[in-house]
Scaffold this motif. Structure first.
Motif, PDB file in Angstrom:
ATOM      1  N   TRP A 154       3.796   3.290  -4.809  1.00  0.00           N
ATOM      2  CA  TRP A 154       3.073   2.062  -4.473  1.00  0.00           C
ATOM      3  C   TRP A 154       1.608   2.348  -4.207  1.00  0.00           C
ATOM      4  O   TRP A 154       1.246   3.405  -3.682  1.00  0.00           O
ATOM      5  N   LEU A 155       0.776   1.380  -4.599  1.00  0.00           N
ATOM      6  CA  LEU A 155      -0.649   1.395  -4.255  1.00  0.00           C
ATOM      7  C   LEU A 155      -0.877   0.437  -3.101  1.00  0.00           C
ATOM      8  O   LEU A 155      -0.311  -0.656  -3.063  1.00  0.00           O
ATOM      9  N   THR A 156      -1.748   0.832  -2.174  1.00  0.00           N
ATOM     10  CA  THR A 156      -2.115  -0.058  -1.079  1.00  0.00           C
ATOM     11  C   THR A 156      -3.631  -0.041  -0.916  1.00  0.00           C
ATOM     12  O   THR A 156      -4.332   0.791  -1.513  1.00  0.00           O
ATOM     13  N   ALA A 157      -4.124  -0.960  -0.087  1.00  0.00           N
ATOM     14  CA  ALA A 157      -5.561  -1.015   0.178  1.00  0.00           C
ATOM     15  C   ALA A 157      -6.048   0.275   0.825  1.00  0.00           C
ATOM     16  O   ALA A 157      -7.225   0.633   0.699  1.00  0.00           O
ATOM     17  N   HIS A 158      -5.171   0.992   1.512  1.00  0.00           N
ATOM     18  CA  HIS A 158      -5.562   2.242   2.156  1.00  0.00           C
ATOM     19  C   HIS A 158      -6.007   3.280   1.133  1.00  0.00           C
ATOM     20  O   HIS A 158      -6.789   4.188   1.456  1.00  0.00           O
ATOM     21  N   ASN A 159      -5.517   3.198  -0.102  1.00  0.00           N
ATOM     22  CA  ASN A 159      -5.849   4.186  -1.130  1.00  0.00           C
ATOM     23  C   ASN A 159      -7.153   3.884  -1.854  1.00  0.00           C
ATOM     24  O   ASN A 159      -7.653   4.741  -2.589  1.00  0.00           O
ATOM     25  N   LEU A 160      -7.720   2.694  -1.681  1.00  0.00           N
ATOM     26  CA  LEU A 160      -8.918   2.326  -2.443  1.00  0.00           C
ATOM     27  C   LEU A 160     -10.119   3.150  -1.987  1.00  0.00           C
ATOM     28  O   LEU A 160     -10.428   3.221  -0.795  1.00  0.00           O
ATOM     29  N   ASP A 161     -10.826   3.748  -2.951  1.00  0.00           N
ATOM     30  CA  ASP A 161     -12.027   4.526  -2.658  1.00  0.00           C
ATOM     31  C   ASP A 161     -13.290   3.824  -3.151  1.00  0.00           C
ATOM     32  O   ASP A 161     -14.333   3.902  -2.512  1.00  0.00           O
ATOM     33  N   ALA A 162     -13.203   3.134  -4.302  1.00  0.00           N
ATOM     34  CA  ALA A 162     -14.366   2.430  -4.847  1.00  0.00           C
ATOM     35  C   ALA A 162     -13.888   1.423  -5.884  1.00  0.00           C
ATOM     36  O   ALA A 162     -12.794   1.546  -6.436  1.00  0.00           O
TER      37      ALA A 162
END
Length: 353
Positions: free
Chosen positions: A215-223
């Motif tokens: 899963w992807l979450t907002a915590h993983n966003l870098d740019a």
């Protein structure tokens, strides 16, 4: 019958004693082995401190508004934050759209007659950057969920999502125009699609780091970066252009996530009431940003050179807004004025000489 039952119980008891002795011997050997002597530290996990994800972002945007004769160019740098509560949190809403903490704008105005002027303000909002959100929880495609690889999701006739994974990094390109399914990445802009805004281009690119699991979450966003082009901008630009005159809007925006942390609802409310100061934000300035174009640097220099105090002094005063220096009425004069009003006579005011 009784003898056979007693014999059976005796055999079963004997087997249990043998198994118990073997367990005790194995436990003793395990305790004496130096390679298996592991000491576990005490760990306290408090779920209340992971109730809300707070993220700080630094945004650069380049937007342009054009009509048949006029062009307005905008370069803006700003600090924003997001407050994203977990699904289990019901008593705190947070905010999914960027909240502006600090901002600086640079405008340039040109037209067919040769006008070329700059300013730090404009009374029309035409940028699309303020509608970009942090991504929601999204399941990874099969080809990139278990390791390095690529995956392409097709819309009606063309690719709408292109996934690339290397280790714990994921690069995702989304063509929002290719399929309505891709609007899940920009839910705040759904209303503009329903209002029949004519988007000509809508591309968003995400960089995720520290991805683990499926899963992807907002915590993983870098740019993230976004390029949005549209004919028209909805009702926000009412009376900017001439009647029945078309206008075109283009926005290119970059957002870098400078900091993120999970906090409790109590801490989130505190940050909501008392945002970070500009000096605190500048210490978190991302280092991986590209250098600005010389034309942008020249625009910044022109805007910073404006003497805003002199400009305000030279603006003609609207006499309708100028107050008169009046002497307060006495109690007797107030009573007389009320009586004059009852009989339809004009009320008197005493003005300083």
């Amino acid at each position: 019958m009784l003898k056979s039952l007693i014999a059976f119980n005796f055999v079963a008891m004997k087997r249990c004693l043998i198994a118990l002795n073997l367990f005790v011997v194995a436990l003793a050997l395990f305790a004496k082995s130096p390679e298996r002597n592991i000491k576990l530290e005490e760990v306290t996990v408090n779920s209340r401190h992971r109730e809300v994800l707070h993220a700080l972002g630094f945004v650069r945007e380049f937007s342009e508004l054009t009509t048949g004769t006029d062009t307005v160019f905008l370069f803006r740098e700003k600090w924003v934050d997001f407050m994203l509560p977990a699904a289990s949190v019901k008593r705190f809403q947070g905010w999914k759209l960027p909240r502006i903490l600090a901002s600086k704008s640079y405008y340039r105005f040109t037209n067919a007659e040769g006008l070329d002027s700059v300013s730090d303000r404009f009374n029309r909002h035409f940028s699309w950057a303020d509608w970009l959100q942090m991504p929601q929880r999204v399941k990874l495609p099969e080809n990139v969920s278990s390791g390095d690889g690529t995956d392409t999701i097709f819309g009606r006739h063309r690719p709408t999502e292109i996934w690339r994974r290397a280790d714990d990094r994921i690069d995702l390109s989304v063509n929002v125009m290719a399929d309505t399914m891709s609007r899940r990445w920009v839910p705040a802009l759904n209303s503009f699609f329903r209002d029949n805004v004519d988007f000509e281009r809508f591309d968003v690119r995400y960089l995720f780091k520290g991805v683990a699991g499926n899963w992807l979450t907002a915590h993983n966003l870098d740019a993230l970066t976004a390029t949005i082009e549209s004919n028209g901008r909805g009702s926000n630009l009412h009376k900017f252009n001439r009647p029945r005159e078309n206008y075109y809007v283009r926005t290119y925006a970059e957002m870098y996530v400078a900091d993120r942390e999970y906090i409790s609802v109590r801490e989130a409310r505190k940050i909501e009431r008392n945002p970070f100061s500009e000096s605190e934000l500048m210490r978190l300035m991302p280092s991986e940003m590209a250098d600005l174009d010389p034309q942008i640097l020249a625009l910044i220099a022109r805007v910073n050179a404006i003497d805003t105090i002199a400009v305000r002094i030279n603006i003609p005063v609207d006499q309708n807004l100028v107050g008169r220096d009046l002497i307060p009425l006495t109690r007797k004069q107030k009573i007389i004025n009320r009586l004059r009003g009852l009989v339809g006579l004009p009320q008197k005011k005493i003005q300083k000489s």
